[in-house]
Write an enzyme that holds these catalytic residues in place. Structure first.
Site, PDB file in Angstrom:
ATOM      1  N   GLY A 238     -50.149   5.857  21.338  1.00  0.00           N
ATOM      2  CA  GLY A 238     -51.510   5.352  21.474  1.00  0.00           C
ATOM      3  C   GLY A 238     -52.649   6.300  21.176  1.00  0.00           C
ATOM      4  O   GLY A 238     -53.797   5.866  21.055  1.00  0.00           O
ATOM      5  N   GLU A 274     -44.046   8.068  22.365  1.00  0.00           N
ATOM      6  CA  GLU A 274     -43.813   7.153  21.246  1.00  0.00           C
ATOM      7  C   GLU A 274     -44.997   7.151  20.283  1.00  0.00           C
ATOM      8  O   GLU A 274     -45.583   6.107  20.014  1.00  0.00           O
ATOM      9  CB  GLU A 274     -43.591   5.727  21.786  1.00  0.00           C
ATOM     10  CG  GLU A 274     -42.456   5.609  22.781  1.00  0.00           C
ATOM     11  CD  GLU A 274     -42.448   4.263  23.518  1.00  0.00           C
ATOM     12  OE1 GLU A 274     -43.378   3.448  23.322  1.00  0.00           O
ATOM     13  OE2 GLU A 274     -41.502   4.038  24.283  1.00  0.00           O
ATOM     14  N   PRO A 275     -45.403   8.305  19.776  1.00  0.00           N
ATOM     15  CA  PRO A 275     -46.558   8.305  18.876  1.00  0.00           C
ATOM     16  C   PRO A 275     -46.201   7.709  17.516  1.00  0.00           C
ATOM     17  O   PRO A 275     -45.111   7.935  17.006  1.00  0.00           O
ATOM     18  CB  PRO A 275     -46.888   9.797  18.736  1.00  0.00           C
ATOM     19  CG  PRO A 275     -45.569  10.483  18.904  1.00  0.00           C
ATOM     20  CD  PRO A 275     -44.783   9.649  19.885  1.00  0.00           C
ATOM     21  N   ARG A 313     -55.271  -3.938   7.678  1.00  0.00           N
ATOM     22  CA  ARG A 313     -56.025  -3.478   8.856  1.00  0.00           C
ATOM     23  C   ARG A 313     -57.521  -3.849   8.821  1.00  0.00           C
ATOM     24  O   ARG A 313     -58.054  -4.296   9.828  1.00  0.00           O
ATOM     25  CB  ARG A 313     -55.869  -1.963   9.065  1.00  0.00           C
ATOM     26  CG  ARG A 313     -54.411  -1.512   9.232  1.00  0.00           C
ATOM     27  CD  ARG A 313     -54.262  -0.103   9.772  1.00  0.00           C
ATOM     28  NE  ARG A 313     -54.742  -0.032  11.126  1.00  0.00           N
ATOM     29  CZ  ARG A 313     -55.909   0.426  11.489  1.00  0.00           C
ATOM     30  NH1 ARG A 313     -56.734   0.939  10.579  1.00  0.00           N
ATOM     31  NH2 ARG A 313     -56.285   0.420  12.732  1.00  0.00           N
ATOM     32  N   CYS A 345     -57.173 -14.223  -2.576  1.00  0.00           N
ATOM     33  CA  CYS A 345     -58.139 -15.312  -2.435  1.00  0.00           C
ATOM     34  C   CYS A 345     -58.451 -15.585  -0.977  1.00  0.00           C
ATOM     35  O   CYS A 345     -58.049 -16.606  -0.406  1.00  0.00           O
ATOM     36  CB  CYS A 345     -57.620 -16.551  -3.143  1.00  0.00           C
ATOM     37  SG  CYS A 345     -57.526 -16.238  -4.906  1.00  0.00           S
ATOM     38  N   GLU A 346     -59.134 -14.667  -0.352  1.00  0.00           N
ATOM     39  CA  GLU A 346     -59.571 -14.756   1.041  1.00  0.00           C
ATOM     40  C   GLU A 346     -60.850 -13.946   1.147  1.00  0.00           C
ATOM     41  O   GLU A 346     -60.916 -12.818   0.637  1.00  0.00           O
ATOM     42  CB  GLU A 346     -58.556 -14.084   1.983  1.00  0.00           C
ATOM     43  CG  GLU A 346     -57.202 -14.694   2.032  1.00  0.00           C
ATOM     44  CD  GLU A 346     -56.988 -15.611   3.222  1.00  0.00           C
ATOM     45  OE1 GLU A 346     -57.913 -15.777   4.047  1.00  0.00           O
ATOM     46  OE2 GLU A 346     -55.887 -16.159   3.308  1.00  0.00           O
ATOM     47  N   TYR A 374     -49.280   1.754   9.819  1.00  0.00           N
ATOM     48  CA  TYR A 374     -49.606   0.320   9.838  1.00  0.00           C
ATOM     49  C   TYR A 374     -50.202  -0.135   8.502  1.00  0.00           C
ATOM     50  O   TYR A 374     -51.048  -1.014   8.459  1.00  0.00           O
ATOM     51  CB  TYR A 374     -50.546  -0.016  11.011  1.00  0.00           C
ATOM     52  CG  TYR A 374     -50.003   0.468  12.336  1.00  0.00           C
ATOM     53  CD1 TYR A 374     -48.882  -0.148  12.899  1.00  0.00           C
ATOM     54  CD2 TYR A 374     -50.555   1.561  13.009  1.00  0.00           C
ATOM     55  CE1 TYR A 374     -48.358   0.309  14.107  1.00  0.00           C
ATOM     56  CE2 TYR A 374     -50.032   2.024  14.209  1.00  0.00           C
ATOM     57  CZ  TYR A 374     -48.931   1.395  14.749  1.00  0.00           C
ATOM     58  OH  TYR A 374     -48.406   1.844  15.931  1.00  0.00           O
TER      59      TYR A 374
HETATM   60  N1  LLP Z   1     -45.055   2.240  21.765  1.00  0.00           N
HETATM   61  C1  LLP Z   1     -45.253   0.928  21.902  1.00  0.00           C
HETATM   62  C2  LLP Z   1     -44.526   0.197  22.935  1.00  0.00           C
HETATM   63  C3  LLP Z   1     -46.170   0.263  21.057  1.00  0.00           C
HETATM   64  O1  LLP Z   1     -46.373  -1.033  21.202  1.00  0.00           O
HETATM   65  C4  LLP Z   1     -46.850   1.008  20.065  1.00  0.00           C
HETATM   66  C5  LLP Z   1     -47.790   0.344  19.160  1.00  0.00           C
HETATM   67  C6  LLP Z   1     -46.596   2.380  19.952  1.00  0.00           C
HETATM   68  C7  LLP Z   1     -45.691   2.974  20.831  1.00  0.00           C
HETATM   69  C8  LLP Z   1     -47.251   3.258  18.921  1.00  0.00           C
HETATM   70  O2  LLP Z   1     -48.615   3.328  19.109  1.00  0.00           O
HETATM   71  P1  LLP Z   1     -49.504   4.373  18.259  1.00  0.00           P
HETATM   72  O3  LLP Z   1     -49.135   5.772  18.705  1.00  0.00           O
HETATM   73  O4  LLP Z   1     -49.204   4.155  16.836  1.00  0.00           O
HETATM   74  O5  LLP Z   1     -50.884   4.018  18.605  1.00  0.00           O
HETATM   75  N2  LLP Z   1     -51.162  -2.658  13.816  1.00  0.00           N
HETATM   76  C9  LLP Z   1     -52.150  -2.023  14.662  1.00  0.00           C
HETATM   77  C10 LLP Z   1     -51.515  -1.158  15.724  1.00  0.00           C
HETATM   78  C11 LLP Z   1     -50.534  -1.906  16.598  1.00  0.00           C
HETATM   79  C12 LLP Z   1     -49.872  -1.012  17.607  1.00  0.00           C
HETATM   80  C13 LLP Z   1     -48.762  -1.718  18.287  1.00  0.00           C
HETATM   81  N3  LLP Z   1     -48.017  -0.924  19.177  1.00  0.00           N
HETATM   82  C14 LLP Z   1     -53.116  -1.233  13.785  1.00  0.00           C
HETATM   83  O6  LLP Z   1     -52.958  -1.238  12.570  1.00  0.00           O
HETATM   84  O7  LLP Z   1     -54.051  -0.640  14.290  1.00  0.00           O
END
Ligand code: LLP
Length: 422
Positions: A238, A274-275, A313, A345-346, A374
């Site tokens: 996150g 979980e980065p 995104r 086409c959006e 992403y």
């Molecule tokens: N762990 C879990 C349980 C998650 O649901 C996620 C992301 C992560 C780890 C990794 O999070 P990060 O470190 O990447 O922030 N598609 C969206 C982001 C969706 C994130 C979903 N879960 C975007 O493009 O911003």
């Protein structure tokens, strides 16, 4: 920090010119930098306690070459489907470094993960816990489980990527945590190993992390009082990344690491992280060619050959991505406010509105930055546009790590049923 820079007037990934890649691979394409992935992984791993497991979130970038690059550095994988689990294994990430998150694990996915003997399941509901118990018993094994706790903390990020409030589908409400652990302890196919929390993505304020970690740290103590052996704490991912050059950058991993240590120092738990975005986002760009410059009545449109099917995104989260010309503009070059759009086409196929860019013309190349997380993983073949291929660079070497599909591949995926062929 990343390894994309202008060299001899051309934007390059490490030592490889994006112009050369565009010539060789065609546009649009994603380009990732190994050195940047490595740097981000190292910075993060140095910021958190030494024996932590850093499970890269495969949903951010699931390319096998990216996973292997990180796996070779010691990373594990956070997966949310059987497909991601298989990809992580195919990239050589050992099962004992894999954690399985997600609210909708199926029986088949549980079987696969149990047969692989993954490190842990992050369980998100009571019915999931019950099914996992049954599947584990059928397989005469025991599933290592962290329960994902929803701490009811607002991560102050975009509504579509917040997960830690009571309104979202994720985790078990904090107030029911002790009950579900009691239930888990009664199930013979479940081995409680720890607690899991993840409050959202692109979080740029440390305060919600601090609040969530403090809540789960309290919970760890309560669960131990209840007699559970809690040896791990999974703090999710996150941490946000800088998308906009002119904005104040988000807190760095060191500052995040201090919050982590403050909340967890006395617990004696092995930490899991979980980065996703932090590792991959600024390690990738999407390179695209200008097809047309279209002068509208109210706007000047820069129509490029990447579309929302390649990078969704901006359309989905109103996300901001820097866009730069691949040819370095001369200092003081005239600038124009463009709406940078794709061919889909959006109306929402819009990468940037009123973006001031040096004047560009048909055939020029642009790079959409911070697209390594992403981007490709969320791409689709909408408008029958095969998603952009992916290239990985290391020093002066490069390789196509996902080839461009041609139209025949797309067509070959569909089949005509008997009544349409007779
Ligand atoms: N762990 C879990 C349980 C998650 O649901 C996620 C992301 C992560 C780890 C990794 O999070 P990060 O470190 O990447 O922030 N598609 C969206 C982001 C969706 C994130 C979903 N879960 C975007 O493009 O911003």
């Amino acid at each position: 920090m990343n390894y994309f820079s202008y060299q001899n007037g051309v934007l390059s990934a490490e030592s490889v010119s994006l112009e050369t890649l565009a010539r060789e691979v065609g546009t649009p394409f994603y380009c990732y930098s190994s050195e940047t992935l490595t740097l981000h992984y190292k910075v993060f791993s140095e910021a958190v306690p030494k024996d932590s497991l850093i499970a890269f979130s495969v949903k951010a970038n699931g390319n096998l070459a990216v996973l292997k690059t990180l796996g070779d550095l010691g990373a594990g994988a956070d997966v949310v489907s059987g497909g991601e689990l298989k990809k992580a294994r195919a990239a050589g990430i050992p099962a004992e470094r894999i954690v399985f998150s997600g609210v909708g694990k199926t029986r088949a996915e549980m079987k696969l993960a149990l047969s692989e003997r993954i490190y842990q399941f992050n369980v998100e509901s009571e019915p999931e816990l019950e099914l996992l118990n049954i599947v584990a018993l059928e397989m005469k094994t025991c599933a290592p489980v962290c329960v994902r706790i929803n701490p009811d903390v607002d991560a102050k990020t975009h509504a579509k990527i917040t997960t830690g409030t009571a309104e979202t589908k994720f985790g078990i409400p904090f107030v029911h945590a002790r009950e579900i652990y009691k239930k888990a302890a009664s199930l013979k196919g479940i081995e409680i190993v720890g607690v899991d929390v993840h409050i959202g993505s692109q979080i740029t304020d440390l305060e919600p992390f601090g609040a969530a970690f403090a809540r789960v740290a309290e919970l760890v103590k309560d669960l131990r009082i209840d007699g559970h052996a809690i040896s791990r704490l999974d703090l999710g991912g996150g941490l946000g990344v800088p998308y906009e050059r002119n904005n104040e950058p988000p807190p760095d991993p060191e500052a995040y690491g201090r919050i982590v240590k403050h909340a967890t120092a006395t617990l004696g738990c092995r930490l899991v992280f979980e980065p996703g975005r932090l590792i991959a986002a600024n390690a990738g760009v999407l390179v695209s060619e200008v097809i047309y410059v279209k002068q509208g009545d109210a706007k000047t449109f820069l129509i490029i050959d990447a579309g929302m099917n390649d990078l969704i995104r901006p359309a989905m989260y109103d996300a901001y991505h820097e866009i730069v010309p691949v040819r370095e503009p001369a200092p003081g070059a005239p600038r124009i406010a463009y709406d940078v759009v794709g061919p889909v086409c959006e109306t929402s196929d819009l990468f940037a509105a009123d973006r001031s860019l040096p004047q560009l013309k048909s055939g020029d190349l642009v790079a959409i930055l911070t697209a390594g997380a992403y981007g490709a993983t969320m791409s689709s073949a909408y408008n029958a546009r095969p998603p952009a291929p992916e290239v990985l660079v290391k020093g002066d070497e490069w390789g196509i790590v996902r080839a461009r599909q041609d139209h025949d591949d797309l067509i070959a995926r569909d089949h005509l049923p008997g009544w349409l062929t007779s």
